[in-house]
Design an enzyme around this catalytic site. Structure first.
Site, mmCIF file in Angstrom:
data_model
loop_
_atom_site.group_PDB
_atom_site.id
_atom_site.type_symbol
_atom_site.label_atom_id
_atom_site.label_comp_id
_atom_site.label_asym_id
_atom_site.label_seq_id
_atom_site.Cartn_x
_atom_site.Cartn_y
_atom_site.Cartn_z
ATOM 1 N N HIS A 1 0.877 -1.176 0.000
ATOM 2 C CA HIS A 1 0.000 0.000 0.000
ATOM 3 C C HIS A 1 0.908 1.218 0.000
ATOM 4 O O HIS A 1 1.957 1.212 0.650
ATOM 5 C CB HIS A 1 -0.895 -0.038 1.237
ATOM 6 N N ASP B 1 -7.706 3.857 -2.474
ATOM 7 C CA ASP B 1 -7.821 2.831 -1.436
ATOM 8 C C ASP B 1 -8.365 3.425 -0.141
ATOM 9 O O ASP B 1 -9.291 2.880 0.469
ATOM 10 C CB ASP B 1 -6.459 2.189 -1.193
ATOM 11 N N GLU C 1 -28.433 -10.390 5.669
ATOM 12 C CA GLU C 1 -28.780 -10.552 4.256
ATOM 13 C C GLU C 1 -27.949 -9.670 3.331
ATOM 14 O O GLU C 1 -27.996 -9.839 2.104
ATOM 15 C CB GLU C 1 -30.271 -10.276 4.040
#
Length: 344
Positions: free
Chosen positions: A113, A196, A236
């Protein structure tokens, strides 16, 4: 190589792995990304050692994987390529005390990163090559996909390039980590870092968890059972995200009922309003101008008091308490869980 507008994507057959095969590669860290990169490269035939702090308990795990475990200093002195896969928060300390004294011109310094380079926490000498290999998935997925003969798409970027072959080394590294099977995308340190951070803050982590909690609280405050609120606002969500992951938003809408679809397109914009989007733009500006980086660096210097307080508060949120009980009723969840907080 495939081109999508201005995006360059490289696949297995486009990449020559030789530039990394004839080098010694030191992986610093054996956490989420470190354990995956080290084992994947080792099993691809790359000469790998893992560098950890003196006395690290993780050395036993490294040795069980058939890889030599050494100190940071030993790893850097042995290596041609040093890959830093440690938390951003320790990069500066580890670099200044354990890496910089042993760097030589022509060596390669890699990152998972771009934060430390982009915001000036780490400033390598001009004679050292720098690059990013950033898989677009957590380390446990990078490892499990490699073990299945597949891979996770990865971003690569080159910073300093005094040796003239840093791109070749970086993309060979990415291939040996499994990314060639899924696609290696060329980018820059700036774009990787800023997108990011924005994705984590506004959508994937910050935005998603805030939305889940707000939905849960709206139902429970209206008198609905917290168990039902948990299923509707958290449990869900995976089903919907999986549909989007495999086929995009339109595939998800094809799979749900017309009632759900109509609610999606008419009510969704009332939740994520222009005001919310403006707040997202402010978050992006704070990332671009370095304000977030300064805030986060200062937070770490003070021992992360705000982070610890906010995370601890969320541990006691009703949705977490209910969730632990409900997940305990569903044995398959534990069986399929990649990693849990209690395993760290």
């Amino acid at each position: 190589m495939a081109k999508y507008d201005d995006l360059k994507v490289y696949y297995e057959n486009d990449i020559n792995e030789n530039p990394i095969m004839n080098k010694n590669v030191a992986i610093l860290g054996f956490g989420s990304q470190g354990h995956a990169h080290a084992q994947n490269l080792h099993e691809s035939g790359v000469r790998v050692k893992v560098g950890l702090r003196q006395g690290s308990k993780s050395c036993d795990r490294v040795r069980k994987a058939g890889i030599e475990c050494v100190s940071f200093e030993e790893a850097v002195q042995w290596a041609d390529v040093v890959m830093i896969l440690l938390p951003d928060t320790v990069h500066r300390d580890v670099y200044e005390n354990h890496i910089a004294p042993y760097l030589k011109d022509g060596m390669y310094l890699g990152f998972g990163h771009g934060f430390s380079i982009h915001y000036g926490e780490v400033v390598p000498p001009a004679g050292v090559n720098t690059f990013i290999v950033a898989p677009k998935g957590p380390g446990h997925l990078v490892r499990s996909e490699y073990a299945k003969g597949r891979g996770v798409p990865s971003l690569i970027a080159v910073g300093q390039n005094p040796s003239g072959d840093t791109f070749d080394v970086a993309i060979a590294y990415a291939k040996c980590n499994g990314a060639g099977k899924a696609g290696v995308i060329e980018t820059t340190f700036k774009d990787e870092t800023e997108t990011d951070l924005f994705g984590e803050q506004a959508v994937l982590c910050g935005g998603a968890t805030a939305l889940i909690k707000a939905g849960f609280e709206t139902l429970t405050e209206a008198g609905y059972p917290p168990q039902m609120a948990y299923f509707e606002c958290l449990h869900e969500l995976k089903l919907i995200v999986d549909l989007i992951y495999y086929g995009g938003i339109q595939d998800m809408r094809y799979s749900i009922s017309d009632t759900a679809k109509y609610g999606d397109v008419t009510r969704g914009p009332r939740v994520i309003t222009a005001q919310i989007k403006n707040e997202m733009k402010k978050i992006l500006e704070e990332i671009q101008n370095g304000e977030f980086a300064k805030e986060w660096i200062e937070e770490n210097r003070q021992g992360q008091p705000n982070l610890k307080k906010l995370v601890e508060a969320d541990k006691n949120h009703e949705i977490e308490q209910i969730g632990r009980k409900l997940r305990g009723m569903m044995s398959w969840i534990k069986e399929e869980q990649l990693i849990g907080a209690d395993e760290r």
